[in-house]
Scaffold this motif. Structure first.
Motif, PDB file in Angstrom:
ATOM      1  N   VAL A 282      11.423   2.262   5.274  1.00 50.95           N
ATOM      2  CA  VAL A 282      11.422   1.523   4.017  1.00 50.95           C
ATOM      3  C   VAL A 282      12.776   1.677   3.327  1.00 50.95           C
ATOM      4  CG1 VAL A 282      10.357   1.347   1.744  1.00 50.95           C
ATOM      5  CG2 VAL A 282       8.937   1.751   3.745  1.00 50.95           C
ATOM      6  N   GLY A 283      13.354   0.558   2.920  1.00 52.80           N
ATOM      7  CA  GLY A 283      14.646   0.545   2.256  1.00 52.80           C
ATOM      8  C   GLY A 283      15.828   0.426   3.196  1.00 52.80           C
ATOM      9  N   ASP A 284      15.610   0.597   4.491  1.00 52.63           N
ATOM     10  CA  ASP A 284      16.713   0.542   5.454  1.00 52.63           C
ATOM     11  C   ASP A 284      17.099  -0.903   5.753  1.00 52.63           C
ATOM     12  OD1 ASP A 284      16.761   3.271   5.643  1.00 52.63           O
ATOM     13  OD2 ASP A 284      15.615   3.351   7.514  1.00 52.63           O
ATOM     14  N   PRO A 285      18.409  -1.150   5.891  1.00 50.56           N
ATOM     15  CA  PRO A 285      18.852  -2.495   6.258  1.00 50.56           C
ATOM     16  C   PRO A 285      18.601  -2.758   7.742  1.00 50.56           C
ATOM     17  CG  PRO A 285      20.735  -1.033   6.007  1.00 50.56           C
ATOM     18  CD  PRO A 285      19.517  -0.248   5.631  1.00 50.56           C
TER      19      PRO A 285
ATOM     20  N   ALA B 283      18.975  -8.340   5.761  1.00 52.03           N
ATOM     21  CA  ALA B 283      17.564  -8.045   5.500  1.00 52.03           C
ATOM     22  C   ALA B 283      17.379  -6.544   5.423  1.00 52.03           C
ATOM     23  CB  ALA B 283      16.686  -8.637   6.590  1.00 52.03           C
ATOM     24  N   ARG B 284      16.340  -6.159   4.701  1.00 53.84           N
ATOM     25  CA  ARG B 284      15.974  -4.750   4.632  1.00 53.84           C
ATOM     26  C   ARG B 284      14.450  -4.670   4.568  1.00 53.84           C
ATOM     27  NH1 ARG B 284      14.192  -3.300  -0.188  1.00 53.84           N
ATOM     28  NH2 ARG B 284      14.748  -4.545  -1.976  1.00 53.84           N
ATOM     29  N   ILE B 285      13.923  -3.544   4.996  1.00 55.42           N
ATOM     30  CA  ILE B 285      12.477  -3.339   4.965  1.00 55.42           C
ATOM     31  C   ILE B 285      12.099  -2.997   3.526  1.00 55.42           C
ATOM     32  CG2 ILE B 285      10.560  -1.927   5.768  1.00 55.42           C
ATOM     33  CD1 ILE B 285      12.050  -1.611   8.411  1.00 55.42           C
ATOM     34  N   GLU B 286      11.288  -3.850   2.921  1.00 53.85           N
ATOM     35  CA  GLU B 286      10.861  -3.644   1.540  1.00 53.85           C
ATOM     36  C   GLU B 286       9.675  -2.691   1.464  1.00 53.85           C
ATOM     37  OE1 GLU B 286       9.040  -6.752  -1.389  1.00 53.85           O
ATOM     38  OE2 GLU B 286      11.242  -6.951  -1.373  1.00 53.85           O
ATOM     39  N   SER B 287       8.728  -2.863   2.387  1.00 49.89           N
ATOM     40  CA  SER B 287       7.587  -1.948   2.455  1.00 49.89           C
ATOM     41  C   SER B 287       7.009  -1.969   3.865  1.00 49.89           C
ATOM     42  CB  SER B 287       6.504  -2.311   1.429  1.00 49.89           C
ATOM     43  OG  SER B 287       5.934  -3.554   1.752  1.00 49.89           O
TER      44      SER B 287
ATOM     45  N   VAL C  81       9.587  -7.688   4.674  1.00 47.58           N
ATOM     46  CA  VAL C  81      11.034  -7.703   4.856  1.00 47.58           C
ATOM     47  C   VAL C  81      11.643  -8.629   3.814  1.00 47.58           C
ATOM     48  CG1 VAL C  81      12.919  -8.332   6.421  1.00 47.58           C
ATOM     49  CG2 VAL C  81      10.877  -7.207   7.323  1.00 47.58           C
ATOM     50  N   ASN C  82      12.632  -8.110   3.089  1.00 53.64           N
ATOM     51  CA  ASN C  82      13.347  -8.894   2.099  1.00 53.64           C
ATOM     52  C   ASN C  82      14.607  -9.425   2.764  1.00 53.64           C
ATOM     53  OD1 ASN C  82      15.531  -9.163  -0.076  1.00 53.64           O
ATOM     54  ND2 ASN C  82      13.625  -9.080  -1.255  1.00 53.64           N
ATOM     55  N   ALA C  83      14.732 -10.764   2.846  1.00 57.12           N
ATOM     56  CA  ALA C  83      15.848 -11.391   3.549  1.00 57.12           C
ATOM     57  C   ALA C  83      16.693 -12.217   2.586  1.00 57.12           C
ATOM     58  CB  ALA C  83      15.319 -12.277   4.660  1.00 57.12           C
TER      59      ALA C  83
ATOM     60  N   THR D  97      11.044 -12.808   0.420  1.00 63.18           N
ATOM     61  CA  THR D  97      10.350 -11.722   1.115  1.00 63.18           C
ATOM     62  C   THR D  97       9.276 -12.315   2.001  1.00 63.18           C
ATOM     63  OG1 THR D  97      10.762 -10.161  -0.673  1.00 63.18           O
ATOM     64  CG2 THR D  97       8.963  -9.633   0.817  1.00 63.18           C
ATOM     65  N   VAL D  98       9.231 -11.844   3.246  1.00 61.77           N
ATOM     66  CA  VAL D  98       8.197 -12.278   4.188  1.00 61.77           C
ATOM     67  C   VAL D  98       7.346 -11.055   4.536  1.00 61.77           C
ATOM     68  CG1 VAL D  98       9.741 -11.982   6.169  1.00 61.77           C
ATOM     69  CG2 VAL D  98       7.713 -13.410   6.393  1.00 61.77           C
ATOM     70  N   THR D  99       6.016 -11.238   4.530  1.00 57.07           N
ATOM     71  CA  THR D  99       5.092 -10.144   4.807  1.00 57.07           C
ATOM     72  C   THR D  99       4.148 -10.562   5.922  1.00 57.07           C
ATOM     73  OG1 THR D  99       5.183  -9.463   2.495  1.00 57.07           O
ATOM     74  CG2 THR D  99       3.357  -8.614   3.797  1.00 57.07           C
ATOM     75  N   ARG D 100       3.892  -9.646   6.838  1.00 53.06           N
ATOM     76  CA  ARG D 100       2.962  -9.900   7.942  1.00 53.06           C
ATOM     77  C   ARG D 100       2.185  -8.632   8.221  1.00 53.06           C
ATOM     78  NH1 ARG D 100      -0.704 -12.141  10.610  1.00 53.06           N
ATOM     79  NH2 ARG D 100      -0.502 -12.383  12.835  1.00 53.06           N
TER      80      ARG D 100
END
Length: 182
Positions: free
Chosen positions: A63-66, A75-79, A95-97, A136-139
Motif C-alpha cells: 500500500v502506497g508503493d508506486p 500509478a500507486r497502490i491505494e489500498s 490502484v490510483n492511476a 482510481t480503479v478497484t477490483r
C-alpha cells in the motif's frame, strides 16, 4: 523400608543420599533463580554481544508503493486487503492511476496469481484518462481458501491520435498484503 539398615555406616550413607537427593534440586533452583534475577536487575554485564537479526525487506509492492513507473501512466497502490471467508479469501486491490503521458490512456487490472500458482481472472478499468487526469480503479478476486496474492497483471492502454490502441502488460509482484477476518 529402613528396617534392614544396620550399623552406623549404613545410616550415615542413607543420610548422605537423602541430603543429596533433596539438596541438589534445591541448589539448582536457587542458582537458576539467582541468575535470572541478576540478569533482570543488573542486565548483561559485558557478556558477549549478540548481533541483531536482520529483518527481510518486503519483496513486492504494498500500500502506497508506486507501480508502473516505466509506463505513460504513473500509478500507486491505494489500498489492498485480503479478507478470509468460507468460500475463499477475497483479495481487493485499489490502484490510483494518473495519465502522465502525452496521449489518452487507461489502466486495466486483469488477473491475479496466488502464491500457489493458481490464476484468477477478472478485469476492471479506469476508462480512458485524458492527459493529467487521475482515477482510481478497484477490483476484487476470490482466491482459494488460505491463499494470498503473489502477482497482479495490469495492462496500460494508450490511445494515440492515429487510432491504433497500444497495450503494454505488466506483472506486478505484491508484498505482504494484510489478512483479516472482518
Amino acid at each position: 523400608m529402613f528396617e534392614d539398615v544396620d550399623g552406623p555406616e549404613q545410616k550415615t550413607l542413607l543420610r548422605i543420599l537423602i541430603i543429596v537427593g533433596i539438596g541438589l534440586p534445591i541448589l539448582i533452583e536457587v542458582v537458576t533463580f539467582g541468575s535470572l534475577l541478576g540478569h533482570h536487575l543488573v542486565g548483561d554485564p559485558g557478556g558477549e554481544v549478540v548481533p541483531e537479526t536482520p529483518t527481510a525487506e518486503p519483496a513486492g509492492a504494498g500500500v502506497g508503493d508506486p507501480i508502473l513507473e516505466s509506463s505513460a501512466v504513473s500509478a500507486r497502490i491505494e489500498s489492498a486487503s485480503v479478507v478470509t471467508a468460507d468460500e475463499g479469501w477475497r483479495f481487493t486491490l485499489a490502484v490510483n492511476a494518473t495519465n502522465s503521458g502525452t496521449e489518452p490512456a487507461a489502466v486495466r487490472l486483469d488477473s491475479v496469481t496466488a502464491r500457489n500458482g493458481e490464476t484468477v481472472d477478472g478485469t476492471a478499468s479506469t476508462g480512458q484518462l485524458s492527459v493529467g487526469q487521475t482515477e482510481t480503479v478497484t477490483r476484487s478476486w476470490l482466491l482459494p481458501p488460505g491463499e494470498r496474492p503473489d502477482t497482479v497483471s495490469i495492462t496500460v492502454l494508450e490511445y494515440p491520435d492515429d487510432g491504433e490502441t497500444q497495450s503494454t502488460q505488466y506483472d506486478v509482484t505484491l508484498g505482504d498484503i494484510p489478512v483479516s477476518n472482518r
